[in-house]
Design an enzyme around this catalytic site. Structure first.
Site, PDB file in Angstrom:
ATOM      1  N   PRO A  10      17.634   1.882 -28.373  1.00  0.00           N
ATOM      2  CA  PRO A  10      16.479   2.200 -29.215  1.00  0.00           C
ATOM      3  C   PRO A  10      15.126   2.082 -28.515  1.00  0.00           C
ATOM      4  CG  PRO A  10      17.508   0.121 -29.881  1.00  0.00           C
ATOM      5  CD  PRO A  10      18.437   0.783 -28.920  1.00  0.00           C
ATOM      6  N   ASN A  11      14.284   3.028 -28.831  1.00  0.00           N
ATOM      7  CA  ASN A  11      12.889   3.113 -28.378  1.00  0.00           C
ATOM      8  C   ASN A  11      12.734   3.585 -26.934  1.00  0.00           C
ATOM      9  OD1 ASN A  11      11.532   2.133 -30.836  1.00  0.00           O
ATOM     10  ND2 ASN A  11      12.627   0.228 -30.390  1.00  0.00           N
ATOM     11  N   ARG A  18       5.328   4.314 -24.912  1.00  0.00           N
ATOM     12  CA  ARG A  18       5.518   2.948 -25.405  1.00  0.00           C
ATOM     13  C   ARG A  18       5.137   1.923 -24.330  1.00  0.00           C
ATOM     14  NH1 ARG A  18      11.415   0.157 -25.372  1.00  0.00           N
ATOM     15  NH2 ARG A  18      10.894  -1.692 -26.577  1.00  0.00           N
ATOM     16  N   TYR A  23       6.685  -0.835 -19.458  1.00  0.00           N
ATOM     17  CA  TYR A  23       7.830   0.033 -19.153  1.00  0.00           C
ATOM     18  C   TYR A  23       7.493   1.186 -18.207  1.00  0.00           C
ATOM     19  CZ  TYR A  23       9.882  -2.586 -22.989  1.00  0.00           C
ATOM     20  OH  TYR A  23      10.351  -3.606 -23.779  1.00  0.00           O
ATOM     21  N   ASN A  74      21.424   0.542 -20.869  1.00  0.00           N
ATOM     22  CA  ASN A  74      20.236  -0.221 -21.258  1.00  0.00           C
ATOM     23  C   ASN A  74      20.280  -0.342 -22.780  1.00  0.00           C
ATOM     24  OD1 ASN A  74      17.786  -1.323 -21.919  1.00  0.00           O
ATOM     25  ND2 ASN A  74      16.619  -0.124 -20.430  1.00  0.00           N
ATOM     26  N   ALA A  77      16.637  -3.401 -27.379  1.00  0.00           N
ATOM     27  CA  ALA A  77      16.603  -4.611 -28.221  1.00  0.00           C
ATOM     28  C   ALA A  77      17.987  -5.063 -28.662  1.00  0.00           C
ATOM     29  CB  ALA A  77      15.706  -4.372 -29.440  1.00  0.00           C
ATOM     30  N   HIS A  80      19.866  -8.270 -27.299  1.00  0.00           N
ATOM     31  CA  HIS A  80      19.617  -9.659 -27.664  1.00  0.00           C
ATOM     32  C   HIS A  80      20.377 -10.124 -28.906  1.00  0.00           C
ATOM     33  CE1 HIS A  80      16.635  -9.008 -24.620  1.00  0.00           C
ATOM     34  NE2 HIS A  80      15.997  -8.101 -25.359  1.00  0.00           N
ATOM     35  N   ASP A  87      31.013  -6.272 -28.206  1.00  0.00           N
ATOM     36  CA  ASP A  87      32.461  -6.081 -28.296  1.00  0.00           C
ATOM     37  C   ASP A  87      32.875  -4.720 -27.731  1.00  0.00           C
ATOM     38  OD1 ASP A  87      32.757  -8.577 -29.388  1.00  0.00           O
ATOM     39  OD2 ASP A  87      33.110  -7.897 -31.441  1.00  0.00           O
ATOM     40  N   GLU A 101      24.557  -3.495 -16.852  1.00  0.00           N
ATOM     41  CA  GLU A 101      23.467  -3.662 -17.827  1.00  0.00           C
ATOM     42  C   GLU A 101      22.153  -3.442 -17.090  1.00  0.00           C
ATOM     43  OE1 GLU A 101      23.279  -7.646 -19.362  1.00  0.00           O
ATOM     44  OE2 GLU A 101      21.534  -7.234 -20.618  1.00  0.00           O
ATOM     45  N   HIS A 103      17.835  -3.130 -17.303  1.00  0.00           N
ATOM     46  CA  HIS A 103      16.565  -3.297 -18.020  1.00  0.00           C
ATOM     47  C   HIS A 103      15.424  -2.882 -17.110  1.00  0.00           C
ATOM     48  CE1 HIS A 103      18.511  -5.360 -21.292  1.00  0.00           C
ATOM     49  NE2 HIS A 103      19.149  -6.093 -20.399  1.00  0.00           N
ATOM     50  N   LEU A 104      14.495  -2.123 -17.661  1.00  0.00           N
ATOM     51  CA  LEU A 104      13.308  -1.720 -16.899  1.00  0.00           C
ATOM     52  C   LEU A 104      12.445  -2.936 -16.573  1.00  0.00           C
ATOM     53  CD1 LEU A 104      12.685   1.251 -19.254  1.00  0.00           C
ATOM     54  CD2 LEU A 104      12.897   1.572 -16.788  1.00  0.00           C
ATOM     55  N   ARG A 110       9.668 -12.647 -20.029  1.00  0.00           N
ATOM     56  CA  ARG A 110       8.982 -12.255 -21.264  1.00  0.00           C
ATOM     57  C   ARG A 110       9.259 -13.276 -22.372  1.00  0.00           C
ATOM     58  NH1 ARG A 110      10.249  -6.140 -22.286  1.00  0.00           N
ATOM     59  NH2 ARG A 110       8.473  -6.402 -23.704  1.00  0.00           N
ATOM     60  N   ARG A 114      13.930 -12.800 -25.686  1.00  0.00           N
ATOM     61  CA  ARG A 114      14.517 -11.792 -24.780  1.00  0.00           C
ATOM     62  C   ARG A 114      15.360 -12.441 -23.670  1.00  0.00           C
ATOM     63  NH1 ARG A 114      11.679  -6.822 -25.919  1.00  0.00           N
ATOM     64  NH2 ARG A 114       9.587  -7.276 -26.665  1.00  0.00           N
TER      65      ARG A 114
HETATM   66  C1  DQA Z   1      14.441  -3.470 -22.314  1.00  0.00           C
HETATM   67  C2  DQA Z   1      14.096  -4.933 -22.599  1.00  0.00           C
HETATM   68  C3  DQA Z   1      14.369  -5.280 -24.057  1.00  0.00           C
HETATM   69  O1  DQA Z   1      14.001  -6.622 -24.321  1.00  0.00           O
HETATM   70  C4  DQA Z   1      13.545  -4.388 -24.968  1.00  0.00           C
HETATM   71  O2  DQA Z   1      13.865  -4.653 -26.316  1.00  0.00           O
HETATM   72  C5  DQA Z   1      13.664  -2.938 -24.643  1.00  0.00           C
HETATM   73  C6  DQA Z   1      13.736  -2.519 -23.263  1.00  0.00           C
HETATM   74  C7  DQA Z   1      14.039  -3.055 -20.878  1.00  0.00           C
HETATM   75  O3  DQA Z   1      14.501  -2.008 -20.438  1.00  0.00           O
HETATM   76  O4  DQA Z   1      13.238  -3.742 -20.239  1.00  0.00           O
HETATM   77  O5  DQA Z   1      13.610  -2.092 -25.534  1.00  0.00           O
HETATM   78  O6  DQA Z   1      15.850  -3.311 -22.421  1.00  0.00           O
END
Ligand code: DQA
Length: 146
Positions: A10-11, A18, A23, A74, A77, A80, A87, A101, A103-104, A110, A114
């Site tokens: 998401p997002n 954003r 990011y 990725n 959110a 977390h 699963d 996994e 993460h940017l 942070r 997180r």
């Molecule tokens: C994220 C880090 C997460 O905490 C956050 O909710 C994101 C992006 C990252 O790529 O840094 O949406 O996964």
């Protein structure tokens, strides 16, 4: 050819708009172009997808297991708190496939909430804090493992 699903939660479709200070300014389309190039360089058949929907991500992880595709994920959110995604991710690694996994940002630098990843313990490994390049590192890790 080794298949890889690059899955964004998401997002992440809002990249470039954003919180660019967190990011970066590259858009999701920029990421798609970069992933295509990096995958070609590594001889991987990679497909980038993004959804804001948890059940869609669960379905894509099932698809990865059934089609024997490795995964760069990725979870955004969902990282977390989504036990459902955890699963599903576990099924990927238990099937002998690589799941990285990604993460940017560096979530450990942070907010405290997180600092917990429910995905990390079932992933093959984690790349965090290197911006867009993290996806390249994830593809390199997959290429070196297969
Ligand atoms: C994220 C880090 C997460 O905490 C956050 O909710 C994101 C992006 C990252 O790529 O840094 O949406 O996964």
């Amino acid at each position: 050819m080794t298949r890889v699903l690059v899955l964004n939660g998401p997002n992440l479709g809002r990249l470039g708009i954003r919180e660019p200070e967190v990011y970066g300014s590259a858009t999701h389309d920029d990421l798609a172009a970069a992933v295509e190039k990096w995958a070609a360089d590594l001889g991987l058949d990679a497909e980038l997808r993004q959804t804001d929907d948890e059940s869609t991500l669960v379905g894509w992880l099932h698809e990865a297991v059934d089609s024997r595709a490795h995964v760069a994920l990725n979870p955004a959110a969902f990282t977390h708190y989504s036990y459902a995604l955890r699963d599903s991710a576990a099924q990927v690694t238990h099937a002998g496939l690589v799941l990285v996994e990604v993460h940017l940002s560096n979530p450990y630098a942070r907010e405290a909430w997180r600092h917990v990843s429910v995905i990390g313990p079932v992933a093959t490994g984690t790349v965090a804090g290197f911006g867009l390049e993290g996806y390249r590192f994830a593809l390199e890790a997959i290429a070196s493992r297969v």
